[in-house]
Design an enzyme around this catalytic site. Structure first.
Site, short mmCIF file in Angstrom:
data_model
loop_
_atom_site.label_atom_id
_atom_site.label_comp_id
_atom_site.label_asym_id
_atom_site.label_seq_id
_atom_site.Cartn_x
_atom_site.Cartn_y
_atom_site.Cartn_z
N ASP A 65 -7.46 3.22 10.10
CA ASP A 65 -6.22 2.91 9.21
C ASP A 65 -5.15 3.85 9.84
O ASP A 65 -5.03 4.97 9.81
CB ASP A 65 -6.53 3.32 7.84
CG ASP A 65 -5.34 2.21 7.12
OD1 ASP A 65 -4.21 2.24 7.45
OD2 ASP A 65 -5.99 1.84 5.87
N SER A 106 -2.33 -2.74 4.37
CA SER A 106 -3.76 -2.63 4.83
C SER A 106 -4.41 -3.68 4.07
O SER A 106 -5.62 -4.28 4.72
CB SER A 106 -4.44 -1.23 4.23
OG SER A 106 -3.83 -0.28 5.11
N THR A 159 -8.72 -1.49 2.66
CA THR A 159 -9.28 -1.70 3.88
C THR A 159 -10.81 -2.08 3.51
O THR A 159 -11.10 -3.43 4.08
CB THR A 159 -9.33 -0.64 4.99
OG1 THR A 159 -7.92 -0.21 4.91
CG2 THR A 159 -9.71 -1.17 6.24
N GLU A 273 -14.39 2.81 7.89
CA GLU A 273 -12.97 3.16 8.16
C GLU A 273 -12.64 4.43 7.97
O GLU A 273 -13.15 5.17 7.22
CB GLU A 273 -12.24 2.24 6.88
CG GLU A 273 -10.68 2.52 6.95
CD GLU A 273 -9.93 2.51 5.72
OE1 GLU A 273 -10.40 2.68 4.59
OE2 GLU A 273 -8.77 2.43 5.68
N ASP A 278 -3.97 7.06 8.33
CA ASP A 278 -2.86 6.43 7.82
C ASP A 278 -1.93 7.40 6.81
O ASP A 278 -0.91 7.42 6.87
CB ASP A 278 -3.24 5.20 7.00
CG ASP A 278 -2.11 4.60 6.30
OD1 ASP A 278 -1.30 4.20 6.83
OD2 ASP A 278 -2.27 4.26 4.84
N HIS A 282 1.69 8.92 6.63
CA HIS A 282 2.61 8.52 5.59
C HIS A 282 3.26 10.02 5.18
O HIS A 282 4.50 10.17 4.81
CB HIS A 282 1.99 8.08 4.34
CG HIS A 282 1.77 6.65 4.25
ND1 HIS A 282 2.69 5.75 4.44
CD2 HIS A 282 0.68 5.82 4.65
CE1 HIS A 282 2.33 4.22 4.37
NE2 HIS A 282 0.97 4.67 4.49
N ASP A 320 -5.50 -1.52 11.68
CA ASP A 320 -4.86 -2.78 10.93
C ASP A 320 -3.39 -2.33 11.32
O ASP A 320 -2.52 -3.58 11.12
CB ASP A 320 -5.14 -2.36 9.50
CG ASP A 320 -4.92 -1.00 8.85
OD1 ASP A 320 -4.59 -0.19 9.50
OD2 ASP A 320 -4.86 -1.13 7.68
N HIS A 321 -2.94 -1.47 11.54
CA HIS A 321 -1.47 -0.99 11.79
C HIS A 321 -1.19 0.29 12.05
O HIS A 321 -2.06 1.25 12.04
CB HIS A 321 -0.55 -1.56 10.39
CG HIS A 321 -0.91 -0.73 9.33
ND1 HIS A 321 -0.65 0.65 9.17
CD2 HIS A 321 -1.48 -1.10 8.32
CE1 HIS A 321 -1.02 0.91 8.23
NE2 HIS A 321 -1.80 0.01 7.61
N HIS A 347 4.63 2.03 7.31
CA HIS A 347 3.90 1.35 8.44
C HIS A 347 5.36 1.13 9.47
O HIS A 347 6.31 0.76 9.10
CB HIS A 347 3.21 0.41 7.91
CG HIS A 347 2.31 0.65 6.96
ND1 HIS A 347 1.49 -0.38 6.18
CD2 HIS A 347 1.75 2.01 6.63
CE1 HIS A 347 0.44 0.38 5.46
NE2 HIS A 347 0.31 1.82 5.75
#
Ligand code: MG
Ligand code: ZN
Length: 384
Positions: A65, A106, A159, A273, A278, A282, A320-321, A347
């Site tokens: 992620d 997500s 996710t 995952e 991610d 952040h 996912d990004h 993101h």
């Protein structure tokens, strides 16, 4: 008067000292979070590139992620120039925009990979009109394959949820937990115990899971001992914490899931995952990103080790990004040092990489929509 002035001066000096110390401390801790310095590295194996079949019997989909090329390269540098990921010789890119936004979340990103449908941000396994869409995990299960989900967040988080649940909103955690019981999933391991056991509706889904024949375990030492049957591993009340707290739970859980699922002669579909790459993005923390990237690479190593022996398993590593717009601004392969900057706490829209190993891996080259990743997996695993 003189007394008062003296007192004032003392207070002023104290104040300045405290303030200066404060500034120094925060500046230092911020700097520290921006630079990763390797404490230890691990050895990476090279796996053979020979497989027994053209079409895979099993698919292991690994989602980092928030993992863009910079996150991968940060990990590569931090481990002094090598990753397990480099065994994946077929590389492509996926366009990640969602059904209603240039930049995906997500929920929509996971749903695109799990169902092949572009939907709105925040959606879980539903289309733009909030209608449920069958996921590849559910379709694999219906065809008699074994299925599993593993994550380093709550298993009810966006996710993993998007592979098994159908909810209008990703924050409906308790409804997402209920959806696990509507399926035949064989193994799921992550956090999220509270969403099963401490619910507003008073239902105890842990008991319901046991009645359905699941072995329910809450400690990784017990989870990893399960070799067959159905397993629900709920190793944290909500999330499993950062690496310093959770240790190697994700690679261990991955190995456990593969062991159980590979008992099925029809094959299996497993999604794992690396949830917190991610969260590092952040937080704008290089250390957080690298720690979780390297943990995720250990997971990749576990998947590849099985696939190299099995010779009928396709391993796909993607995202996912991207998160944070991470830019590598300095570093050293020799010392495993990475410096990075993060222009956003959210993101980004940029394409994310797809790395593949095993039979069918050659399908995942070039630039494609995230929904095409689903279509290709489905064709290879389920034949339509
Ligand atoms: Mg996630
Ligand atoms: Zn995020």
């Amino acid at each position: 008067m003189l007394q008062k002035l003296k007192l004032l001066a003392i207070f002023l000096i104290m104040g300045i000292t405290v303030y200066a110390q404060d500034q120094y401390l925060t500046a230092k801790s911020e700097d520290l979070e921006k630079t990763y310095i390797s404490q230890k590295t691990y050895k990476v194996k090279d796996f053979p590139q020979k497989f027994n079949v053209d079409k895979p019997k099993n698919i292991i989909l690994l989602i980092g992620d928030g993992m863009g090329v910079s996150q991968v390269f940060a990990g590569l540098t931090a481990n002094k120039g090598r990753l397990f990921l480099e065994n994946c010789k077929y590389i492509g890119f996926s366009k990640t925009s969602s059904g209603d936004n240039y930049i995906t979340d997500s929920g929509a990103g996971g749903t695109a990979l799990s169902t092949g449908v572009k939907t709105y941000n925040g959606a879980i396994g539903v289309d733009m009109n909030k209608n449920p869409v069958r996921t590849i995990l559910q379709e694999a299960s219906e065809k008699g394959l074994a299925t599993g989900l593993v994550s380093s967040s709550a298993i009810t988080h966006a996710t993993p949820a998007s592979f098994i649940s159908h909810q209008a909103s990703r924050s409906s955690y308790e409804d997402i937990a209920t959806d696990f019981l509507k399926t035949d999933i064989d193994v799921f391991i992550g956090g999220g115990l509270d969403h099963f056991a401490k619910r507003e509706d008073g239902r105890n889904l842990v008991e319901e899971l046991k009645n359905k024949g699941y072995q329910v375990e809450t400690e990784i030492n017990k989870i990893k001992k399960v070799k067959k049957g159905k397993l629900a591993g709920l190793a944290a009340e909500v999330h499993t914490g950062r690496m310093s707290e959770r240790g190697d739970i994700l690679p261990v859980a991955t190995e456990t899931a593969i062991n159980i699922l590979s008992n099925n002669k029809n094959g299996f579909f497993l999604m794992v995952e690396g949830s917190q790459i991610d969260w590092g993005g952040h937080a704008g923390s290089t250390i957080y990103v690298v720690e979780d990237m390297l943990d995720f690479d250990q997971v990749i190593g576990k998947a590849l080790e099985f696939a190299a022996k099995d010779k009928e398993t396709l391993v796909i590593v993607t995202s996912d990004h991207e998160t944070g717009g991470m830019a590598i601004t300095g570093g050293s392969f020799e010392d495993g040092v990475v410096k990075a900057a993060f222009p956003t706490g959210g993101h980004t829209a940029v394409m994310v990489p797809i790395f593949s190993y095993g039979p069918g891996a050659e399908e995942f080259i070039g630039i494609m929509e995230n929904t095409e990743v689903h279509a290709k997996m489905k064709k290879l695993l389920l034949g339509n």
